[in-house]
Design a protein around this motif. Structure first.
Motif, PDB file in Angstrom:
ATOM      1  N   MET A 159       0.846  -1.183   0.000  1.00 16.91           N
ATOM      2  CA  MET A 159       0.000   0.000   0.000  1.00 16.91           C
ATOM      3  C   MET A 159       0.889   1.243   0.000  1.00 16.91           C
ATOM      4  O   MET A 159       1.781   1.365   0.835  1.00 16.91           O
ATOM      5  N   PRO A 160       0.660   2.168  -0.916  1.00 18.13           N
ATOM      6  CA  PRO A 160       1.481   3.382  -0.948  1.00 18.13           C
ATOM      7  C   PRO A 160       1.262   4.236   0.295  1.00 18.13           C
ATOM      8  O   PRO A 160       0.158   4.303   0.834  1.00 18.13           O
ATOM      9  N   ARG A 161       2.342   4.874   0.723  1.00 22.68           N
ATOM     10  CA  ARG A 161       2.248   5.751   1.887  1.00 22.68           C
ATOM     11  C   ARG A 161       1.638   7.094   1.489  1.00 22.68           C
ATOM     12  O   ARG A 161       1.960   7.638   0.432  1.00 22.68           O
ATOM     13  N   PRO A 162       0.768   7.641   2.318  1.00 23.53           N
ATOM     14  CA  PRO A 162       0.212   8.969   2.059  1.00 23.53           C
ATOM     15  C   PRO A 162       1.321  10.016   2.077  1.00 23.53           C
ATOM     16  O   PRO A 162       2.341   9.851   2.756  1.00 23.53           O
ATOM     17  N   ILE A 163       1.088  11.094   1.339  1.00 22.92           N
ATOM     18  CA  ILE A 163       2.058  12.188   1.261  1.00 22.92           C
ATOM     19  C   ILE A 163       1.448  13.435   1.889  1.00 22.92           C
ATOM     20  O   ILE A 163       0.363  13.867   1.503  1.00 22.92           O
ATOM     21  N   VAL A 164       2.167  14.006   2.843  1.00 20.03           N
ATOM     22  CA  VAL A 164       1.770  15.261   3.469  1.00 20.03           C
ATOM     23  C   VAL A 164       2.397  16.383   2.646  1.00 20.03           C
ATOM     24  O   VAL A 164       3.614  16.491   2.571  1.00 20.03           O
ATOM     25  N   ILE A 165       1.549  17.191   2.006  1.00 19.43           N
ATOM     26  CA  ILE A 165       2.026  18.292   1.173  1.00 19.43           C
ATOM     27  C   ILE A 165       1.832  19.573   1.970  1.00 19.43           C
ATOM     28  O   ILE A 165       0.725  19.868   2.430  1.00 19.43           O
ATOM     29  N   PHE A 166       2.926  20.323   2.120  1.00 21.62           N
ATOM     30  CA  PHE A 166       2.898  21.493   2.997  1.00 21.62           C
ATOM     31  C   PHE A 166       3.660  22.650   2.359  1.00 21.62           C
ATOM     32  O   PHE A 166       4.464  22.461   1.453  1.00 21.62           O
ATOM     33  N   ASP A 167       3.402  23.851   2.865  1.00 16.62           N
ATOM     34  CA  ASP A 167       4.078  25.058   2.411  1.00 16.62           C
ATOM     35  C   ASP A 167       5.442  25.122   3.089  1.00 16.62           C
ATOM     36  O   ASP A 167       5.531  25.317   4.298  1.00 16.62           O
ATOM     37  N   GLY A 168       6.508  24.948   2.305  1.00 20.44           N
ATOM     38  CA  GLY A 168       7.860  24.936   2.859  1.00 20.44           C
ATOM     39  C   GLY A 168       8.312  26.259   3.431  1.00 20.44           C
ATOM     40  O   GLY A 168       9.280  26.317   4.177  1.00 20.44           O
ATOM     41  N   ASP A 169       7.624  27.355   3.104  1.00 17.00           N
ATOM     42  CA  ASP A 169       7.958  28.671   3.654  1.00 17.00           C
ATOM     43  C   ASP A 169       7.118  29.029   4.868  1.00 17.00           C
ATOM     44  O   ASP A 169       7.176  30.150   5.355  1.00 17.00           O
ATOM     45  N   CYS A 170       6.321  28.098   5.342  1.00 20.60           N
ATOM     46  CA  CYS A 170       5.452  28.352   6.494  1.00 20.60           C
ATOM     47  C   CYS A 170       6.109  27.779   7.744  1.00 20.60           C
ATOM     48  O   CYS A 170       6.370  26.569   7.815  1.00 20.60           O
ATOM     49  N   GLY A 171       6.366  28.637   8.708  1.00 18.60           N
ATOM     50  CA  GLY A 171       6.977  28.175   9.949  1.00 18.60           C
ATOM     51  C   GLY A 171       6.122  27.160  10.684  1.00 18.60           C
ATOM     52  O   GLY A 171       6.634  26.167  11.217  1.00 18.60           O
ATOM     53  N   LEU A 172       4.811  27.375  10.706  1.00 23.72           N
ATOM     54  CA  LEU A 172       3.909  26.436  11.363  1.00 23.72           C
ATOM     55  C   LEU A 172       3.906  25.087  10.638  1.00 23.72           C
ATOM     56  O   LEU A 172       3.953  24.027  11.276  1.00 23.72           O
ATOM     57  N   CYS A 173       3.870  25.122   9.317  1.00 23.49           N
ATOM     58  CA  CYS A 173       3.878  23.874   8.526  1.00 23.49           C
ATOM     59  C   CYS A 173       5.172  23.096   8.748  1.00 23.49           C
ATOM     60  O   CYS A 173       5.154  21.885   8.938  1.00 23.49           O
ATOM     61  N   ASN A 174       6.309  23.809   8.703  1.00 21.35           N
ATOM     62  CA  ASN A 174       7.588  23.154   8.949  1.00 21.35           C
ATOM     63  C   ASN A 174       7.638  22.555  10.343  1.00 21.35           C
ATOM     64  O   ASN A 174       8.128  21.446  10.539  1.00 21.35           O
TER      65      ASN A 174
END
Length: 146
Positions: free
Chosen positions: A1-16
């Motif tokens: 089963m493929p692993r889910p991918i978390v896509i996030f804003d790399g310039d967002c401090g909260l996301c990082n």
């Protein structure tokens, strides 16, 4: 089963910060990560039928069952982790409009932090190796298209 991918804003401090937290709290390595500004992140969004601009302010969980956005993405991620984090899945009992309202209020106040590479974010020094090992590839995106 493929692993889910978390896509996030790399310039967002909260996301990082959330991705760093996830790497530390996901010892089974259930999730891969991709910055929304990178080729893999954009490909994953396209595979989910989403415009690339959606990830500028929204956390996206790309799965074989389709995308989960905002509070649903958070609940989908936390709901698979160990106790007590899995209790966060209970937020799905709250009407989506309300839980996304809270998500949006937090997102409007999120700190910006210029990442060296917004395509993959800005890992803390102690997590650089683990962070890079979790970066999704084009093959991971293709596996979600099944």
């Amino acid at each position: 089963m493929p692993r889910p991918i978390v896509i996030f804003d790399g310039d967002c401090g909260l996301c990082n910060g959330f991705v760093a937290w996830l790497i530390r709290h996901d010892p089974r390595e259930q999730f891969l990560i991709a910055g929304s500004a990178g080729e893999v992140g954009r490909a994953a969004l396209a595979a989910m039928g989403l415009d690339a601009s959606v990830a500028a302010s929204t956390l996206v969980l790309a799965t074989v069952d389709g995308p989960r956005l905002r509070a649903d993405a958070v609940a989908g991620i936390l709901g698979t982790l160990a106790w007590p984090w899995r209790a966060a899945r209970s937020i799905t009992w709250v009407p989506r409009r309300w839980r996304n309202g809270v998500y949006d209020a937090i997102a409007r106040r999120r700190p910006r932090a210029d990442a060296d590479d917004p395509a993959c974010g800005m890992p803390p020094a102690s997590l650089v190796e683990a962070w890079r090992a979790r970066l999704a590839t084009s093959a991971d995106v293709d596996a979600l298209r099944v």
